[in-house]
Enzyme design. Sequence first.
Site, mmCIF file in Angstrom:
data_model
loop_
_atom_site.group_PDB
_atom_site.id
_atom_site.type_symbol
_atom_site.label_atom_id
_atom_site.label_comp_id
_atom_site.label_asym_id
_atom_site.label_seq_id
_atom_site.Cartn_x
_atom_site.Cartn_y
_atom_site.Cartn_z
ATOM 1 N N ARG A 52 11.284 28.644 49.109
ATOM 2 C CA ARG A 52 12.170 27.484 48.982
ATOM 3 C C ARG A 52 12.119 26.964 47.544
ATOM 4 O O ARG A 52 13.118 26.587 46.973
ATOM 5 C CB ARG A 52 11.798 26.371 49.979
ATOM 6 C CG ARG A 52 12.600 25.094 49.744
ATOM 7 C CD ARG A 52 12.628 24.095 50.903
ATOM 8 N NE ARG A 52 11.457 24.101 51.720
ATOM 9 C CZ ARG A 52 10.258 23.597 51.352
ATOM 10 N NH1 ARG A 52 10.099 23.037 50.191
ATOM 11 N NH2 ARG A 52 9.242 23.659 52.181
ATOM 12 N N TYR A 104 38.747 18.198 46.059
ATOM 13 C CA TYR A 104 38.575 19.088 47.211
ATOM 14 C C TYR A 104 38.289 18.211 48.444
ATOM 15 O O TYR A 104 37.464 17.299 48.387
ATOM 16 C CB TYR A 104 37.406 20.034 46.931
ATOM 17 C CG TYR A 104 37.041 20.909 48.091
ATOM 18 C CD1 TYR A 104 37.862 21.963 48.478
ATOM 19 C CD2 TYR A 104 35.877 20.682 48.804
ATOM 20 C CE1 TYR A 104 37.518 22.761 49.555
ATOM 21 C CE2 TYR A 104 35.525 21.488 49.881
ATOM 22 C CZ TYR A 104 36.357 22.529 50.246
ATOM 23 O OH TYR A 104 36.019 23.306 51.306
ATOM 24 N N ASP A 176 33.434 19.495 38.580
ATOM 25 C CA ASP A 176 33.578 20.621 39.496
ATOM 26 C C ASP A 176 34.484 21.633 38.807
ATOM 27 O O ASP A 176 35.679 21.411 38.650
ATOM 28 C CB ASP A 176 34.182 20.116 40.818
ATOM 29 C CG ASP A 176 34.366 21.237 41.851
ATOM 30 O OD1 ASP A 176 34.437 22.414 41.452
ATOM 31 O OD2 ASP A 176 34.466 20.904 43.055
ATOM 32 N N LYS A 201 33.898 30.869 45.544
ATOM 33 C CA LYS A 201 35.249 31.199 45.059
ATOM 34 C C LYS A 201 35.176 32.253 43.943
ATOM 35 O O LYS A 201 34.794 33.367 44.208
ATOM 36 C CB LYS A 201 35.952 29.915 44.627
ATOM 37 C CG LYS A 201 35.757 28.727 45.601
ATOM 38 C CD LYS A 201 36.378 28.955 46.967
ATOM 39 C CE LYS A 201 35.926 27.926 48.009
ATOM 40 N NZ LYS A 201 36.068 26.525 47.650
HETATM 41 C C1 LIG Z 1 35.510 25.258 48.145
HETATM 42 C C2 LIG Z 1 35.326 24.161 47.177
HETATM 43 C C3 LIG Z 1 34.233 23.293 47.265
HETATM 44 C C4 LIG Z 1 33.201 23.395 48.374
HETATM 45 O O1 LIG Z 1 32.415 24.542 48.245
HETATM 46 P P1 LIG Z 1 31.779 25.328 49.508
HETATM 47 O O2 LIG Z 1 31.158 26.513 48.857
HETATM 48 O O3 LIG Z 1 32.906 25.639 50.436
HETATM 49 O O4 LIG Z 1 30.784 24.395 50.115
HETATM 50 C C5 LIG Z 1 34.109 22.301 46.305
HETATM 51 N N1 LIG Z 1 35.026 22.162 45.323
HETATM 52 C C6 LIG Z 1 36.092 22.964 45.217
HETATM 53 C C7 LIG Z 1 37.072 22.762 44.124
HETATM 54 C C8 LIG Z 1 36.287 23.989 46.137
HETATM 55 O O5 LIG Z 1 37.367 24.784 46.040
#
Ligand SMILES: *Cc1c(COP(=O)(O)O)cnc(C)c1O
Length: 389
Positions: A52, A104, A176, A201
């Site tokens: 962890r 998001y 982000d 992504k």
């Molecule tokens: C998908 C996404 C998230 C969340 O991420 P997960 O891996 O699904 O928890 C946060 N911000 C953006 C812009 C996203 O496209």
Amino acid sequence: MNELKHLGKGTRAVHAGVEPDPSTGAIMTPIFQTSTYVQEAVGVHKGWEYSRSHNPTRAALESAFAELENGKYGLAFASGLAAIDAVLKTLKPGDEVIAGQDLYGGTARLFRTNHAPMGIVFHFVDTQKPELVESAITDKTKLVWLESPTNPLMQITDIAAVAKITKPRGIWLAVDNTFASPMLQRPLEHGADIVMHSVTKYLGGHSDVVMGALITEDEQIDAQLRTIQNNCGAIAQPFDSFLVLRGLKTLHLRIERHCQNGRKIAHWLQSHPKIGKVYWPGFETHPGHEVAKKQMDDFGGMIAFEIHGNNLEQAKKLVASTQLFALAESLGGVESLIEHPAAMTHASVPAEIRAQLGISDGFIRISVGVEDADDLIADLEQAISIAVQ
Ligand SMILES: *Cc1c(COP(=O)(O)O)cnc(C)c1O
């Protein structure tokens, strides 16, 4: 491979974080699928105690994240939302957060349903106008959270302009960077304090892993986030870390093709008689184009568009009629995806707020993959001709 900073983005994508395994020479980082590490005597060990806290496969990936974002420290989490949650856990009741209004959906849901009840106060503002961020600041503001480009409206925020407001006040700016990836935008270079990714992504890139990342160049921030990662335990697993290390090696190639295909398809859509507005920051007419040109290396493969007349049934039919574009949520993988935000990713947003934001019933989002652009265009053309008579 310690010093990569002077090398090109592609060289760094291939070599970031990885060294031949010292015990075997294996060129690929092994999957250390282990929970614990044997100690020679109490407290005498090789630097690894419990997975962890640390794991060599995850550690390689974490240093790759830091390398690619031009930061010093990287952390890998079980999902993008777990990474965001870790940042919010540095706050105390009464602290205030200024967040972008086009976020998001899961991020806004996490803020509203989990952190607001714990006493964190959120102000949602249009970060495209940095002066609105400034006017929302109080002496309790600790964090500004934004996305650029945003999902799904492809809005652009001037990261450096917001950093100019937050830095002198000691407020953390977190960006982000999921939609851009570090190949197109490195927010730390523009003054952000923390970069976050849904690794799920573009960084993973193959639609086979859910993971999140945080990157910073500030030792104090890293120490706080690392403690939360270890205390709360939402870590990335060794096998997933291996998959993402593998994915990162082609990130520059994939992003280059996403951008090429995105450019072709955006222009094709814009000239299509049955298609209305097209949202892509590469257009000179896009309100964020100049800022995007300044802070991004290219404009990416995420595009949104409206069908003329904004008819819900036609939009639903269109997204169900493509053959290559798969009808699915998510984005950033090698395969092209299509979705209908009003009915899918943004269904939880009330209709009138969707309308206010510009997410109409005829609004469609595509994540352009790395297939051949001509095949993707032909696929969209046949779907449009079926859906829009
Ligand atoms: C998908 C996404 C998230 C969340 O991420 P997960 O891996 O699904 O928890 C946060 N911000 C953006 C812009 C996203 O496209």
